[in-house]
Design an enzyme around this catalytic site. Sequence first.
Site, PDB file in Angstrom:
ATOM      1  N   GLY A 141     -10.058  80.811-100.513  1.00  0.00           N
ATOM      2  CA  GLY A 141     -11.223  81.261-101.279  1.00  0.00           C
ATOM      3  C   GLY A 141     -12.423  81.164-100.382  1.00  0.00           C
ATOM      4  N   GLU A 142     -13.372  80.369-100.784  1.00  0.00           N
ATOM      5  CA  GLU A 142     -14.593  80.207 -99.984  1.00  0.00           C
ATOM      6  C   GLU A 142     -14.942  78.713 -99.962  1.00  0.00           C
ATOM      7  OE1 GLU A 142     -16.460  82.049 -97.896  1.00  0.00           O
ATOM      8  OE2 GLU A 142     -17.429  80.099 -97.736  1.00  0.00           O
ATOM      9  N   CYS A 175      -6.201  78.322 -95.790  1.00  0.00           N
ATOM     10  CA  CYS A 175      -7.437  79.004 -95.422  1.00  0.00           C
ATOM     11  C   CYS A 175      -8.678  78.176 -95.774  1.00  0.00           C
ATOM     12  CB  CYS A 175      -7.465  80.408 -96.006  1.00  0.00           C
ATOM     13  SG  CYS A 175      -8.585  81.504 -95.115  1.00  0.00           S
ATOM     14  N   ARG A 191     -14.626  77.843 -88.726  1.00  0.00           N
ATOM     15  CA  ARG A 191     -14.697  78.711 -89.896  1.00  0.00           C
ATOM     16  C   ARG A 191     -14.908  80.167 -89.482  1.00  0.00           C
ATOM     17  NH1 ARG A 191     -19.330  79.304 -93.231  1.00  0.00           N
ATOM     18  NH2 ARG A 191     -18.582  80.333 -95.105  1.00  0.00           N
ATOM     19  N   ILE A 242      -7.293  86.246 -93.886  1.00  0.00           N
ATOM     20  CA  ILE A 242      -8.480  86.890 -94.470  1.00  0.00           C
ATOM     21  C   ILE A 242      -9.707  86.049 -94.105  1.00  0.00           C
ATOM     22  CG2 ILE A 242      -9.596  87.704 -96.590  1.00  0.00           C
ATOM     23  CD1 ILE A 242      -6.684  87.605 -97.856  1.00  0.00           C
ATOM     24  N   ARG A 243     -10.571  86.599 -93.280  1.00  0.00           N
ATOM     25  CA  ARG A 243     -11.731  85.848 -92.761  1.00  0.00           C
ATOM     26  C   ARG A 243     -11.313  84.393 -92.459  1.00  0.00           C
ATOM     27  NH1 ARG A 243     -16.189  84.995 -95.356  1.00  0.00           N
ATOM     28  NH2 ARG A 243     -15.316  85.124 -97.435  1.00  0.00           N
ATOM     29  N   HIS A 287      -2.334  82.794 -95.739  1.00  0.00           N
ATOM     30  CA  HIS A 287      -2.154  82.722 -97.197  1.00  0.00           C
ATOM     31  C   HIS A 287      -0.712  83.034 -97.588  1.00  0.00           C
ATOM     32  CE1 HIS A 287      -6.498  82.844 -98.283  1.00  0.00           C
ATOM     33  NE2 HIS A 287      -6.607  83.527 -97.157  1.00  0.00           N
ATOM     34  N   GLU A 332       0.693  82.288-100.184  1.00  0.00           N
ATOM     35  CA  GLU A 332       0.711  82.559-101.633  1.00  0.00           C
ATOM     36  C   GLU A 332       0.538  84.047-101.929  1.00  0.00           C
ATOM     37  OE1 GLU A 332      -1.679  81.177 -99.927  1.00  0.00           O
ATOM     38  OE2 GLU A 332      -3.656  81.782-100.661  1.00  0.00           O
TER      39      GLU A 332
HETATM   40  N1  GLN Z   1     -14.002  82.197 -94.706  1.00  0.00           N
HETATM   41  C1  GLN Z   1     -13.659  81.433 -95.871  1.00  0.00           C
HETATM   42  C2  GLN Z   1     -14.331  80.071 -95.898  1.00  0.00           C
HETATM   43  O1  GLN Z   1     -15.108  79.757 -95.055  1.00  0.00           O
HETATM   44  C3  GLN Z   1     -12.164  81.242 -95.986  1.00  0.00           C
HETATM   45  C4  GLN Z   1     -11.485  82.550 -96.268  1.00  0.00           C
HETATM   46  C5  GLN Z   1     -10.259  82.425 -97.101  1.00  0.00           C
HETATM   47  O2  GLN Z   1      -9.942  81.393 -97.693  1.00  0.00           O
HETATM   48  N2  GLN Z   1      -9.567  83.545 -97.207  1.00  0.00           N
HETATM   49  O3  GLN Z   1     -14.056  79.315 -96.780  1.00  0.00           O
END
Ligand code: GLN
Length: 196
Positions: free
Chosen positions: A50-51, A82, A111, A138-139, A176, A178
Amino acid sequence: MTSAPTIGVLALQGDVREHVRSLEAVGAKAVAVRRPAELEAVDALVIPGGESTTMWKLADAFELLEPLRMRVKSGMPAYGSCAGMIMLADRIEGGIEGQQTLGGIDMIVRRNAFGRQVDSFEASLDFAGRGQMRAVFIRAPWVESVGTDVEVLGLAEPGDRIVAVRQGPLLATSFHPELTGDTRVHSYFVEMVREL
Ligand code: GLN
């Protein structure tokens, strides 16, 4: 542990439902964790993707930050994917001003590291000697460096970066599992929980 372990999924933000599905597919009982009392009731915890900045702020607002740190410190098995990997890192680079983690794994995580090159991508990698798997990033962060007690469980192109690690009861991946329906990382984690 003979019966199915109860594994919480930190449900403040992120891809909670996907982790619940993967955990159930490998025989665990999965429950959402949003409150300290729910955290107390689980054998282990998954911290989803997530973030990490939002997760940290919400954990603080929900008064979960200290209870989470205490449980991680006292040896609860945890798996972070992530953003969850960022949460389990002792140190981070590229965080926002004041960003805190739970810590637990002696590593520096950068990050959005891959994100500077490509926002998201897939790679094939060997996870913990269990064969090649398709990994979705993903990022994603990568692990910049690890302490001597940390086992490296996976590397990814570009650059042969460290993307999967374990230190005792703590597991983290930059990718990920999942999201792909490949349950090998989750079954590895559930085996860890059963062994500890
Ligand atoms: N860039 C996100 C963060 O800093 C992580 C990205 C993700 O979980 N897909 O939390």
